[in-house]
Design a protein around this motif. Sequence first.
Motif, PDB file in Angstrom:
ATOM      1  N   GLU A  32      66.678  53.807  75.938  1.00  0.00           N
ATOM      2  CA  GLU A  32      65.448  53.040  76.141  1.00  0.00           C
ATOM      3  C   GLU A  32      64.218  53.911  75.905  1.00  0.00           C
ATOM      4  O   GLU A  32      63.228  53.448  75.323  1.00  0.00           O
ATOM      5  N   ASP A  33      64.290  55.188  76.341  1.00  0.00           N
ATOM      6  CA  ASP A  33      63.177  56.118  76.093  1.00  0.00           C
ATOM      7  C   ASP A  33      62.974  56.335  74.593  1.00  0.00           C
ATOM      8  O   ASP A  33      61.841  56.364  74.102  1.00  0.00           O
ATOM      9  N   LYS A  35      63.829  54.259  72.181  1.00  0.00           N
ATOM     10  CA  LYS A  35      63.297  53.023  71.611  1.00  0.00           C
ATOM     11  C   LYS A  35      61.797  52.895  71.890  1.00  0.00           C
ATOM     12  O   LYS A  35      61.020  52.498  71.015  1.00  0.00           O
ATOM     13  N   ALA A  36      61.387  53.249  73.105  1.00  0.00           N
ATOM     14  CA  ALA A  36      59.966  53.180  73.461  1.00  0.00           C
ATOM     15  C   ALA A  36      59.164  54.207  72.651  1.00  0.00           C
ATOM     16  O   ALA A  36      58.071  53.901  72.151  1.00  0.00           O
ATOM     17  N   LYS A  39      58.759  52.950  69.121  1.00  0.00           N
ATOM     18  CA  LYS A  39      57.732  51.909  69.059  1.00  0.00           C
ATOM     19  C   LYS A  39      56.342  52.535  69.118  1.00  0.00           C
ATOM     20  O   LYS A  39      55.445  52.159  68.360  1.00  0.00           O
ATOM     21  N   ASP A  40      56.168  53.519  70.018  1.00  0.00           N
ATOM     22  CA  ASP A  40      54.874  54.200  70.118  1.00  0.00           C
ATOM     23  C   ASP A  40      54.520  54.907  68.809  1.00  0.00           C
ATOM     24  O   ASP A  40      53.369  54.861  68.360  1.00  0.00           O
TER      25      ASP A  40
END
Length: 191
Positions: A32-33, A35-36, A39-40
Amino acid sequence: RELNELGRVNPLALEEFAALEERYNFLSTQLEDVKAARKDLLDVIDDVDARILQVFSEAYADVEREFQQVFSALFPGGEGRLLLTNPDDMLTTGIEVEARPPGKKIKRLSLLSGGEKSLTAVAMLVAIFRARPSPFYVMDEVEAALDDVNLRRLLGLFEQLRSQSQLLVITHQKPTMEIADALYGVTMRDD
């Protein structure tokens, strides 16, 4: 309950399950980190692309306008302009220089004489200088291939440039030296 090969209960099954569950949770959090972060990064790339697009578009418009004026000053009666090779995609487009000296129908740079090519290149440089002024410019024999008439036209542009910037021009041309505020001579020994 988990049974081993002999049909007995594995007393370490709960501990192994807890360890695997902890590992799974750790990796899920890491995923999840990532993926975040992705995205950033994509958001940052979009912001940078938008800024590049804005800066390039503004600079291109300014340089194109200046190039037309400078070319007309260096080639009275001629026409010069800049064209985008792919105006639909400003982030990957190229720029073509179109030059038509007075009395000629050609526009391709490859068909110009050596002096015309030199003067067109100088016109492009001066257009960039005028569109985005700098405190100083260094030019090394940019006028070497020019005849007296074209040299005088170029010196007129140098006069305009030096009203807001300092010019350091390396030259062998007497007319260029004559308009200088300061001269520095360099000689080489015979050996």
